[in-house]
Design a protein around this motif. Sequence first.
Motif, PDB file in Angstrom:
ATOM      1  N   ALA A 177       0.843  -1.206   0.000  1.00 38.64           N
ATOM      2  CA  ALA A 177       0.000   0.000   0.000  1.00 38.64           C
ATOM      3  C   ALA A 177       0.876   1.253   0.000  1.00 38.64           C
ATOM      4  O   ALA A 177       0.572   2.236  -0.694  1.00 38.64           O
ATOM      5  CB  ALA A 177      -0.922  -0.006   1.212  1.00 38.64           C
ATOM      6  N   ILE A 178       1.954   1.209   0.752  1.00 33.43           N
ATOM      7  CA  ILE A 178       2.885   2.345   0.806  1.00 33.43           C
ATOM      8  C   ILE A 178       3.563   2.531  -0.548  1.00 33.43           C
ATOM      9  O   ILE A 178       3.696   3.657  -1.041  1.00 33.43           O
ATOM     10  CB  ILE A 178       3.939   2.137   1.909  1.00 33.43           C
ATOM     11  CG1 ILE A 178       3.274   2.215   3.290  1.00 33.43           C
ATOM     12  CG2 ILE A 178       5.046   3.181   1.807  1.00 33.43           C
ATOM     13  CD1 ILE A 178       4.193   1.871   4.444  1.00 33.43           C
ATOM     14  N   ALA A 184       2.383   1.726  -3.455  1.00 34.56           N
ATOM     15  CA  ALA A 184       1.384   2.259  -4.386  1.00 34.56           C
ATOM     16  C   ALA A 184       1.178   3.758  -4.159  1.00 34.56           C
ATOM     17  O   ALA A 184       1.088   4.538  -5.121  1.00 34.56           O
ATOM     18  CB  ALA A 184       0.059   1.513  -4.216  1.00 34.56           C
ATOM     19  N   ALA A 185       1.108   4.163  -2.891  1.00 35.93           N
ATOM     20  CA  ALA A 185       0.921   5.573  -2.562  1.00 35.93           C
ATOM     21  C   ALA A 185       2.133   6.394  -3.011  1.00 35.93           C
ATOM     22  O   ALA A 185       1.989   7.505  -3.540  1.00 35.93           O
ATOM     23  CB  ALA A 185       0.702   5.741  -1.060  1.00 35.93           C
ATOM     24  N   THR A 201       4.109   5.645  -5.472  1.00 35.00           N
ATOM     25  CA  THR A 201       4.079   5.711  -6.934  1.00 35.00           C
ATOM     26  C   THR A 201       3.200   6.863  -7.401  1.00 35.00           C
ATOM     27  O   THR A 201       3.557   7.608  -8.320  1.00 35.00           O
ATOM     28  CB  THR A 201       3.567   4.384  -7.528  1.00 35.00           C
ATOM     29  OG1 THR A 201       4.420   3.312  -7.121  1.00 35.00           O
ATOM     30  CG2 THR A 201       3.526   4.444  -9.042  1.00 35.00           C
ATOM     31  N   TYR A 202       2.044   6.999  -6.763  1.00 34.93           N
ATOM     32  CA  TYR A 202       1.158   8.116  -7.086  1.00 34.93           C
ATOM     33  C   TYR A 202       1.854   9.446  -6.786  1.00 34.93           C
ATOM     34  O   TYR A 202       1.804  10.390  -7.589  1.00 34.93           O
ATOM     35  CB  TYR A 202      -0.132   8.012  -6.280  1.00 34.93           C
ATOM     36  CG  TYR A 202      -1.065   9.197  -6.467  1.00 34.93           C
ATOM     37  CD1 TYR A 202      -1.891   9.272  -7.585  1.00 34.93           C
ATOM     38  CD2 TYR A 202      -1.098  10.236  -5.537  1.00 34.93           C
ATOM     39  CE1 TYR A 202      -2.728  10.363  -7.773  1.00 34.93           C
ATOM     40  CE2 TYR A 202      -1.935  11.321  -5.708  1.00 34.93           C
ATOM     41  CZ  TYR A 202      -2.744  11.385  -6.829  1.00 34.93           C
ATOM     42  OH  TYR A 202      -3.563  12.468  -7.016  1.00 34.93           O
ATOM     43  N   GLY A 203       2.500   9.511  -5.627  1.00 32.96           N
ATOM     44  CA  GLY A 203       3.218  10.727  -5.252  1.00 32.96           C
ATOM     45  C   GLY A 203       4.339  11.052  -6.230  1.00 32.96           C
ATOM     46  O   GLY A 203       4.612  12.223  -6.529  1.00 32.96           O
TER      47      GLY A 203
END
Length: 206
Positions: free
Chosen positions: A9-10, A12-13, A15-17
Amino acid sequence: MKFTFLRYAIYAALTYGLMELMRYDGMTTTDDVKFAESSLVEQAQNIFLILSLISLTFTRGYQAIKYILILILGLFFIREQDAFLDSAIAEHSWKFICIIFASLVGYKIFQIRKTIVSEIEEFIKTSSSGILFLGFTTLLIFSRMFGRKKFWKVVEGTEDYTRNVKNAAEECTELFGYFLILIGIIEFYVYVSSKIRDNKNISLAE
């Protein structure tokens, strides 16, 4: 299981950032040439390299794999500082620093050379090796091929391709390659720490 899901989850977050950082960098840069040496994307590449090297420094066990990765990433980091080193010391000084660094770390690897084959055979069975391979492939092959001038000349249908688009393609995919390498290093640290902990528990049980 929960710890694994949390890590993913971290990732993925982050990657968005990362994508938002790229957008922000392109949006706020006022220079004619975007994603240059002083850009946020270039600085993020250095940060990922530093974090990877720090993670390796704190990794216990698998000394041969550890120092091989330190050698490769250390050379990448020095190479990324070529413009600064050329102006701060002398032109091409980064090459001599690379030679000194490679000699020091290479000597350490030579001292533990007997463990290299067995460690590699075990390491390639882990998920972290696959992530690292993907990261290095993205960094050394995909980003270079994606950022080729002749590729963008074909895409835009003109010899006068858009330099900023070419830079964005190359530097942003390069950044993602460094990000994948960092994830691979973190997963390597988690794997080694978990194995050391399990071995201790087995010893105590016996």
